[in-house]
Design a protein around this motif. Sequence first.
Motif, mmCIF file in Angstrom:
data_model
loop_
_atom_site.group_PDB
_atom_site.id
_atom_site.type_symbol
_atom_site.label_atom_id
_atom_site.label_comp_id
_atom_site.label_asym_id
_atom_site.label_seq_id
_atom_site.Cartn_x
_atom_site.Cartn_y
_atom_site.Cartn_z
ATOM 1 N N MET A 1 0.835 -1.166 0.000
ATOM 2 C CA MET A 1 0.000 0.000 0.000
ATOM 3 C C MET A 1 0.892 1.246 0.000
ATOM 4 S SD MET A 1 -3.139 0.605 2.411
ATOM 5 C CE MET A 1 -3.154 1.960 3.453
ATOM 6 N N ILE A 2 0.655 2.142 -0.960
ATOM 7 C CA ILE A 2 1.452 3.350 -1.100
ATOM 8 C C ILE A 2 0.627 4.540 -0.595
ATOM 9 C CG2 ILE A 2 2.575 4.889 -2.724
ATOM 10 C CD1 ILE A 2 3.059 2.457 -4.497
ATOM 11 N N THR A 3 1.259 5.343 0.211
ATOM 12 C CA THR A 3 0.589 6.530 0.749
ATOM 13 C C THR A 3 1.165 7.762 0.065
ATOM 14 O OG1 THR A 3 0.385 5.440 2.874
ATOM 15 C CG2 THR A 3 0.095 7.831 2.836
ATOM 16 N N THR A 4 0.290 8.622 -0.385
ATOM 17 C CA THR A 4 0.722 9.863 -1.020
ATOM 18 C C THR A 4 0.349 11.027 -0.121
ATOM 19 O OG1 THR A 4 0.285 8.885 -3.175
ATOM 20 C CG2 THR A 4 0.536 11.276 -3.092
ATOM 21 N N ILE A 5 1.292 11.875 0.135
ATOM 22 C CA ILE A 5 1.049 13.062 0.952
ATOM 23 C C ILE A 5 0.895 14.260 0.023
ATOM 24 C CG2 ILE A 5 1.995 14.610 2.700
ATOM 25 C CD1 ILE A 5 3.503 12.164 3.802
ATOM 26 N N ILE A 6 -0.233 14.912 0.159
ATOM 27 C CA ILE A 6 -0.515 16.082 -0.660
ATOM 28 C C ILE A 6 -0.440 17.307 0.247
ATOM 29 C CG2 ILE A 6 -2.204 17.255 -2.106
ATOM 30 C CD1 ILE A 6 -3.374 14.475 -2.715
ATOM 31 N N SER A 7 0.384 18.259 -0.135
ATOM 32 C CA SER A 7 0.497 19.458 0.691
ATOM 33 C C SER A 7 -0.342 20.592 0.097
ATOM 34 C CB SER A 7 1.951 19.907 0.802
ATOM 35 O OG SER A 7 2.446 20.241 -0.465
ATOM 36 N N PHE A 8 -0.949 21.334 0.964
ATOM 37 C CA PHE A 8 -1.744 22.498 0.576
ATOM 38 C C PHE A 8 -1.043 23.752 1.068
ATOM 39 C CE2 PHE A 8 -4.889 19.100 0.696
ATOM 40 C CZ PHE A 8 -5.561 19.314 -0.487
ATOM 41 N N PRO A 9 -1.230 24.864 0.375
ATOM 42 C CA PRO A 9 -0.607 26.100 0.836
ATOM 43 C C PRO A 9 -1.139 26.496 2.206
ATOM 44 C CG PRO A 9 -1.798 26.435 -1.245
ATOM 45 C CD PRO A 9 -1.988 25.034 -0.843
ATOM 46 N N ARG A 10 -0.299 27.206 2.948
ATOM 47 C CA ARG A 10 -0.687 27.655 4.286
ATOM 48 C C ARG A 10 -1.933 28.519 4.196
ATOM 49 N NH1 ARG A 10 3.487 30.291 8.345
ATOM 50 N NH2 ARG A 10 3.661 28.154 8.978
ATOM 51 N N GLY A 11 -2.870 28.273 5.076
ATOM 52 C CA GLY A 11 -4.090 29.058 5.104
ATOM 53 C C GLY A 11 -5.131 28.633 4.090
ATOM 54 N N HIS A 12 -4.914 27.506 3.425
ATOM 55 C CA HIS A 12 -5.842 27.054 2.381
ATOM 56 C C HIS A 12 -7.240 26.793 2.937
ATOM 57 C CE1 HIS A 12 -7.046 25.235 -1.415
ATOM 58 N NE2 HIS A 12 -7.558 24.221 -0.721
ATOM 59 N N PHE A 13 -7.315 26.238 4.126
ATOM 60 C CA PHE A 13 -8.602 25.890 4.705
ATOM 61 C C PHE A 13 -9.125 26.927 5.687
ATOM 62 C CE2 PHE A 13 -6.812 21.766 3.463
ATOM 63 C CZ PHE A 13 -7.820 21.332 2.629
ATOM 64 N N GLN A 14 -8.384 28.008 5.880
ATOM 65 C CA GLN A 14 -8.833 29.054 6.797
ATOM 66 C C GLN A 14 -9.684 30.068 6.052
ATOM 67 O OE1 GLN A 14 -5.245 30.688 8.359
ATOM 68 N NE2 GLN A 14 -4.974 29.067 9.853
ATOM 69 N N LYS A 15 -10.695 30.554 6.734
ATOM 70 C CA LYS A 15 -11.512 31.605 6.145
ATOM 71 C C LYS A 15 -10.757 32.924 6.252
ATOM 72 C CE LYS A 15 -16.087 29.776 7.062
ATOM 73 N NZ LYS A 15 -17.371 30.022 7.730
ATOM 74 N N GLN A 16 -10.819 33.700 5.205
ATOM 75 C CA GLN A 16 -10.186 35.008 5.213
ATOM 76 C C GLN A 16 -11.160 36.008 5.842
ATOM 77 O OE1 GLN A 16 -7.031 35.469 4.419
ATOM 78 N NE2 GLN A 16 -6.823 33.329 3.821
ATOM 79 N N ILE A 17 -11.072 36.176 7.132
ATOM 80 C CA ILE A 17 -11.968 37.077 7.846
ATOM 81 C C ILE A 17 -11.282 38.415 7.998
ATOM 82 C CG2 ILE A 17 -13.184 37.495 10.004
ATOM 83 C CD1 ILE A 17 -13.276 34.441 10.373
ATOM 84 N N GLN A 18 -11.944 39.447 7.514
ATOM 85 C CA GLN A 18 -11.400 40.783 7.644
ATOM 86 C C GLN A 18 -12.144 41.488 8.775
ATOM 87 O OE1 GLN A 18 -11.760 43.539 4.295
ATOM 88 N NE2 GLN A 18 -9.551 43.667 4.380
ATOM 89 N N ARG A 19 -11.387 42.036 9.677
ATOM 90 C CA ARG A 19 -11.997 42.707 10.816
ATOM 91 C C ARG A 19 -12.758 43.932 10.360
ATOM 92 N NH1 ARG A 19 -7.874 42.338 15.848
ATOM 93 N NH2 ARG A 19 -7.445 40.118 15.663
ATOM 94 N N PRO A 20 -13.788 44.316 11.112
ATOM 95 C CA PRO A 20 -14.533 45.521 10.746
ATOM 96 C C PRO A 20 -13.671 46.771 10.907
ATOM 97 C CG PRO A 20 -15.348 44.591 12.809
ATOM 98 C CD PRO A 20 -14.331 43.637 12.271
ATOM 99 N N LEU A 21 -14.080 47.827 10.229
ATOM 100 C CA LEU A 21 -13.343 49.084 10.303
ATOM 101 C C LEU A 21 -13.471 49.693 11.696
ATOM 102 C CD1 LEU A 21 -14.401 50.749 6.933
ATOM 103 C CD2 LEU A 21 -12.336 49.470 7.414
#
Length: 86
Positions: A1-21
């Motif tokens: 059985m071969i395992t493949t590791i797939i890397s995602f860029p940092r912050g790929h799964f984080q929501k881009q929340i912008q703080r209010p003004l």
Amino acid sequence: MITTIISFPRGHFQKQIQRPLTALMISALLAACEKQKKGIPFGPADIKGSFTSLIARGLIIKKQVAFPGQRKLSWQVTPEAITMLK
């Protein structure tokens, strides 16, 4: 059985929340809008408040303006910023 590791860029799964003004950002944005409506050029030295934070958020941008015989850079409030204020 071969395992493949797939890397995602940092912050790929984080929501881009912008703080209010903040109140300081809103007052700086309102001052910039007033100057823009009157046709008065403005910059960081003219507007007190969080001017650099507004630039970083893309709410105020540099725009090249052509005058007869010369070109100058001017600041402009984006349409997105104007809709945020409404």
